[in-house]
Design a protein around this motif. Sequence first.
Motif, PDB file in Angstrom:
ATOM      1  N   ASN A  28      -6.982  14.174  -2.695  1.00 37.13           N
ATOM      2  CA  ASN A  28      -8.369  14.611  -2.935  1.00 37.13           C
ATOM      3  C   ASN A  28      -9.155  13.569  -3.721  1.00 37.13           C
ATOM      4  N   CYS A  29      -9.017  12.323  -3.328  1.00 34.95           N
ATOM      5  CA  CYS A  29      -9.687  11.234  -4.039  1.00 34.95           C
ATOM      6  C   CYS A  29     -10.850  10.680  -3.222  1.00 34.95           C
ATOM      7  N   GLN A  30     -11.806  10.094  -3.944  1.00 40.80           N
ATOM      8  CA  GLN A  30     -12.923   9.377  -3.342  1.00 40.80           C
ATOM      9  C   GLN A  30     -12.611   7.895  -3.483  1.00 40.80           C
ATOM     10  N   GLY A  31     -12.140   7.294  -2.381  1.00 38.39           N
ATOM     11  CA  GLY A  31     -11.698   5.902  -2.446  1.00 38.39           C
ATOM     12  C   GLY A  31     -12.490   4.979  -1.543  1.00 38.39           C
ATOM     13  N   ARG A  32     -13.761   5.280  -1.391  1.00 33.12           N
ATOM     14  CA  ARG A  32     -14.602   4.456  -0.526  1.00 33.12           C
ATOM     15  C   ARG A  32     -14.679   3.016  -1.065  1.00 33.12           C
ATOM     16  N   TYR A  33     -14.610   2.048  -0.166  1.00 31.98           N
ATOM     17  CA  TYR A  33     -14.659   0.615  -0.482  1.00 31.98           C
ATOM     18  C   TYR A  33     -13.446   0.135  -1.282  1.00 31.98           C
ATOM     19  N   SER A  34     -12.408   0.941  -1.433  1.00 32.19           N
ATOM     20  CA  SER A  34     -11.211   0.460  -2.134  1.00 32.19           C
ATOM     21  C   SER A  34     -10.513  -0.601  -1.283  1.00 32.19           C
ATOM     22  N   ASN A  35      -9.666  -1.413  -1.923  1.00 35.57           N
ATOM     23  CA  ASN A  35      -9.097  -2.577  -1.241  1.00 35.57           C
ATOM     24  C   ASN A  35      -7.600  -2.678  -1.521  1.00 35.57           C
ATOM     25  N   TYR A  36      -6.802  -2.643  -0.435  1.00 36.97           N
ATOM     26  CA  TYR A  36      -5.339  -2.724  -0.532  1.00 36.97           C
ATOM     27  C   TYR A  36      -4.825  -3.950   0.221  1.00 36.97           C
ATOM     28  N   ALA A  37      -5.652  -4.952   0.371  1.00 39.81           N
ATOM     29  CA  ALA A  37      -5.304  -6.125   1.174  1.00 39.81           C
ATOM     30  C   ALA A  37      -4.049  -6.817   0.649  1.00 39.81           C
ATOM     31  N   SER A  38      -3.168  -7.190   1.579  1.00 34.94           N
ATOM     32  CA  SER A  38      -1.944  -7.956   1.276  1.00 34.94           C
ATOM     33  C   SER A  38      -1.031  -7.255   0.287  1.00 34.94           C
ATOM     34  N   SER A  39      -1.146  -5.934   0.194  1.00 39.82           N
ATOM     35  CA  SER A  39      -0.285  -5.172  -0.712  1.00 39.82           C
ATOM     36  C   SER A  39       0.946  -4.656   0.011  1.00 39.82           C
ATOM     37  N   SER A  40       1.910  -4.203  -0.770  1.00 38.09           N
ATOM     38  CA  SER A  40       3.116  -3.582  -0.238  1.00 38.09           C
ATOM     39  C   SER A  40       3.096  -2.104  -0.604  1.00 38.09           C
ATOM     40  N   LEU A  41       3.061  -1.237   0.420  1.00 42.97           N
ATOM     41  CA  LEU A  41       3.004   0.206   0.203  1.00 42.97           C
ATOM     42  C   LEU A  41       4.305   0.832   0.685  1.00 42.97           C
ATOM     43  N   GLN A  42       5.076   1.365  -0.249  1.00 40.15           N
ATOM     44  CA  GLN A  42       6.346   2.012   0.094  1.00 40.15           C
ATOM     45  C   GLN A  42       6.365   3.426  -0.483  1.00 40.15           C
ATOM     46  N   ASN A  43       6.547   4.409   0.398  1.00 35.88           N
ATOM     47  CA  ASN A  43       6.470   5.811  -0.019  1.00 35.88           C
ATOM     48  C   ASN A  43       5.115   6.105  -0.670  1.00 35.88           C
ATOM     49  N   VAL A  44       4.068   5.935   0.102  1.00 35.45           N
ATOM     50  CA  VAL A  44       2.702   6.172  -0.373  1.00 35.45           C
ATOM     51  C   VAL A  44       2.062   7.239   0.509  1.00 35.45           C
ATOM     52  N   TYR A  45       1.422   8.217  -0.129  1.00 39.84           N
ATOM     53  CA  TYR A  45       0.877   9.373   0.581  1.00 39.84           C
ATOM     54  C   TYR A  45      -0.606   9.507   0.255  1.00 39.84           C
ATOM     55  N   PHE A  46      -1.444   9.393   1.286  1.00 40.79           N
ATOM     56  CA  PHE A  46      -2.874   9.632   1.162  1.00 40.79           C
ATOM     57  C   PHE A  46      -3.153  11.008   1.751  1.00 40.79           C
ATOM     58  N   LYS A  47      -3.636  11.937   0.926  1.00 39.41           N
ATOM     59  CA  LYS A  47      -3.852  13.322   1.367  1.00 39.41           C
ATOM     60  C   LYS A  47      -5.277  13.752   1.028  1.00 39.41           C
ATOM     61  N   HIS A  48      -6.029  14.164   2.061  1.00 37.71           N
ATOM     62  CA  HIS A  48      -7.405  14.629   1.866  1.00 37.71           C
ATOM     63  C   HIS A  48      -8.211  13.627   1.031  1.00 37.71           C
ATOM     64  N   THR A  49      -8.149  12.372   1.429  1.00 40.00           N
ATOM     65  CA  THR A  49      -8.784  11.302   0.651  1.00 40.00           C
ATOM     66  C   THR A  49      -9.792  10.548   1.512  1.00 40.00           C
ATOM     67  N   ASP A  50     -10.900  10.153   0.901  1.00 42.38           N
ATOM     68  CA  ASP A  50     -11.953   9.416   1.590  1.00 42.38           C
ATOM     69  C   ASP A  50     -11.717   7.916   1.412  1.00 42.38           C
ATOM     70  N   LEU A  51     -11.327   7.255   2.503  1.00 47.70           N
ATOM     71  CA  LEU A  51     -11.094   5.811   2.481  1.00 47.70           C
ATOM     72  C   LEU A  51     -12.094   5.083   3.379  1.00 47.70           C
TER      73      LEU A  51
END
Length: 207
Positions: free
Chosen positions: A112-135
């Motif tokens: 339930n997050c507001q993550g507009r314009y957020s940046n995850y470039a070149s990152s490593s995501l392991q066991n990551v859950y985006f739920k009801h989130t604005d990306l």
Amino acid sequence: MKLIEPKLSYIEKTTFDECLKEMKFQDIHIDENYEREMNLDHLTFDGCLFENIDFNTIQLNHIDLIDVTFDKCDLSNQNFDHQYLNRVQFKNCKLTGTTFIETNLKDVLFENCQGRYSNYASSSLQNVYFKHTDLQEASFYDTHCKKIELKDTSLIRCELTSLHHKGLDVSSCQIQGALFDLQSLKNLVINDFQAVDLIGILGVKVK
């Protein structure tokens, strides 16, 4: 998705002033704002619960997060680039413009997050859950995804090029205007309606 939750068994309620005396943020619970401006540099937040905190007066620089929960916090435009996040939860948070470039995220929840314009470039995501989130308009360019789940999340006009994944499922998400390339499309899981949005990338026209 099964995530390892933050370990917050021994936290004590305190204030930013108390933590600043020793520059130590460990096993704490803070639920009141810090009114003055301050910079926090090269620290680790370990075993922390932050509730209803507006971080706009607090500049976070080179902060690692281990066993941390942010609930109803404003972390807009904060910089977590090149850092390590392990067992972290962002719940009901504002993350507009927040950056996680070249960051290692493991067992991290965005709910339930507001993550507009957020940046995850070149990152490593392991066991990551985006739920009801604005990306919307977020960037996942060159991101390495291992066990990542997106549920009812907006990826409208999101950048998803050079994405490294094995069967990323976006079938419950909004993807209108999202940017994909052929590498990112390989093994991507979509629904029937999304296929119409993506088929143009293959040079195919629907008549």
